[in-house]
Design an enzyme around this catalytic site. Structure first.
Site, PDB file in Angstrom:
ATOM      1  CG  ASP A 190      -3.720   1.131   0.327  1.00  0.00           C
ATOM      2  OD1 ASP A 190      -3.972   2.062  -0.450  1.00  0.00           O
ATOM      3  OD2 ASP A 190      -3.226   1.308   1.457  1.00  0.00           O
ATOM      4  CG  ASP A 192      -6.763   6.033   1.510  1.00  0.00           C
ATOM      5  OD1 ASP A 192      -6.491   5.438   2.570  1.00  0.00           O
ATOM      6  OD2 ASP A 192      -6.015   6.012   0.513  1.00  0.00           O
ATOM      7  CE  LYS A 223      -4.592   8.981   2.713  1.00  0.00           C
ATOM      8  NZ  LYS A 223      -3.810   8.738   1.470  1.00  0.00           N
ATOM      9  CG  HIS A 281      -6.823   0.388   4.643  1.00  0.00           C
ATOM     10  ND1 HIS A 281      -7.590   1.243   5.408  1.00  0.00           N
ATOM     11  CD2 HIS A 281      -5.935   1.179   3.984  1.00  0.00           C
ATOM     12  CE1 HIS A 281      -7.188   2.478   5.226  1.00  0.00           C
ATOM     13  NE2 HIS A 281      -6.183   2.480   4.368  1.00  0.00           N
ATOM     14  CG  HIS A 329      -6.125   7.463   6.684  1.00  0.00           C
ATOM     15  ND1 HIS A 329      -4.798   7.163   6.891  1.00  0.00           N
ATOM     16  CD2 HIS A 329      -6.586   6.552   5.799  1.00  0.00           C
ATOM     17  CE1 HIS A 329      -4.473   6.106   6.153  1.00  0.00           C
ATOM     18  NE2 HIS A 329      -5.532   5.715   5.487  1.00  0.00           N
TER      19      HIS A 329
END
Length: 337
Positions: free
Chosen positions: A283, A202, A205, A254, A230
């Site tokens: 996730d 992530d 982000k 992902h 992101h």
């Protein structure tokens, strides 16, 4: 034998003060190694300066200008990776102990030495040097990997500082991904790369405004579009990283789904890395069972239902089955468990 060919280009230095002995070494050893000779210790130092370093140096013990132990101690100081051996007719215990303690001698050989035994001893020295070099290279790689991991952890802290609600999310996702990969029998090095990729999945982000990351309540379509970016931003951060693992691809993929309904590229099926399929499920599990800005954690039962609904359609069936087994075993826990 295989070592006759393998070591033919390996540089070996034989040192003796008697020309006839050096002639004999040249006759018996030059077919096996890249053989160099030096008459006496002082000459050996000159040869090493001009043509070294050598993988193996074998020296006579008793020489008038510079004895073998003193010479090999100097070799150890100048070229510590060189394997050092003594070849001598003066084989008393005190000499052997001094040779080992002063020159860090690999082998203590006695004259007269059978040519085959000498070839085997030098070959063993070369193998020792190669193993030592490989061990150093592995240590360098390990340190690089450790340093790389620390850099990635710094990235995760940066994201979590801006988005406190996901604090620990990437680490927890990495833990889940590793458990799934281990259960699948994935290679150890691939698991290491998966863990690192999950730790920063992530990272993109950092480009999302804080007021959107921390918004209480439902996101607008426009806000969700920004959030969705992101994956691409994170992949760009790690593009061309120069590491052996496909970290950028894992980050980019992902949120992709088997049926092509995911983002950012709508990839499907075999277009996706196995690591990405594992990361996707990991996730989702952590996102469902833990608290988010707009809701409390929904629990494992909700995660189980969501994964079963998408099994084989959105998510890899084997990955889902292993994840469900891990949850049933209590290996994947809800906050507070």
């Amino acid at each position: 034998m295989a070592w006759r060919e393998a070591f033919r280009n390996v540089p070996v230095l034989m040192v003796d003060d008697e020309p006839k002995v050096l002639d004999a070494h040249r006759r018996t050893l030059r077919a096996h190694f890249d053989l160099h000779t030096a008459q006496g210790g002082t000459s050996a130092l000159e040869v090493m300066e001009a043509q070294g370093p050598f993988t193996v140096v074998v020296s006579d013990f008793k020489m008038p200008d510079l004895d073998g132990i003193t010479l090999l101690a100097e070799v150890a100081d100048r070229h510590p990776d060189t394997v050092r051996m003594i070849l001598t007719g003066y084989a008393d215990m005190d000499t052997a102990i001094r040779a080992v303690n002063t020159g860090a001698i690999f082998r203590f050989l006695t004259k007269p030495s059978d040519p085959d035994d000498l070839v085997m001893a030098i070959s063993a020295g070369i193998e020792h040097a190669e193993m030592a070099r490989a061990a150093k290279e592995l240590e360098i790689v390990r340190r690089l990997k450790d340093g790389f991991e620390q850099t990635l952890r710094a990235f995760t802290r940066l994201v979590e500082f801006r988005d406190p609600y996901t604090s620990g999310h990437m680490d927890r996702t990495a833990d889940i991904a590793v458990m799934i990969a281990e259960r699948m029998g994935m290679a150890e090095d691939d698991i290491a790369g998966l863990r690192l990729g999950a730790m920063v999945h992530d990272i993109g982000k950092v480009a999302v405004p804080s007021h959107i990351l921390n918004k209480q309540g439902e996101l607008t379509d426009a806000e969700f579009s920004i959030i969705k970016a992101h994956a691409e931003v994170g992949a760009e951060i790690f593009k061309g990283l120069g590491v052996e693992w496909p970290i950028a691809r894992m980050i980019r993929e992902h949120h992709e789904r088997l049926d092509g309904s995911g983002y950012p590229e709508g990839l499907s099926g075999d277009e996706l890395l196995l690591q990405s399929k594992i990361l996707c499920v990991s996730d989702i599990i952590d996102a469902i069972i833990t608290h988010r800005p707009y809701r409390h954690g929904l629990g494992k039962s909700e995660a189980v239902g969501y994964l079963l609904e998408g099994r084989g359609r959105l998510f890899d069936a084997q990955v889902v089955d292993i994840a469900l087994a891990l949850m049933d075993e209590g290996r994947i826990r809800e906050p507070g468990d």
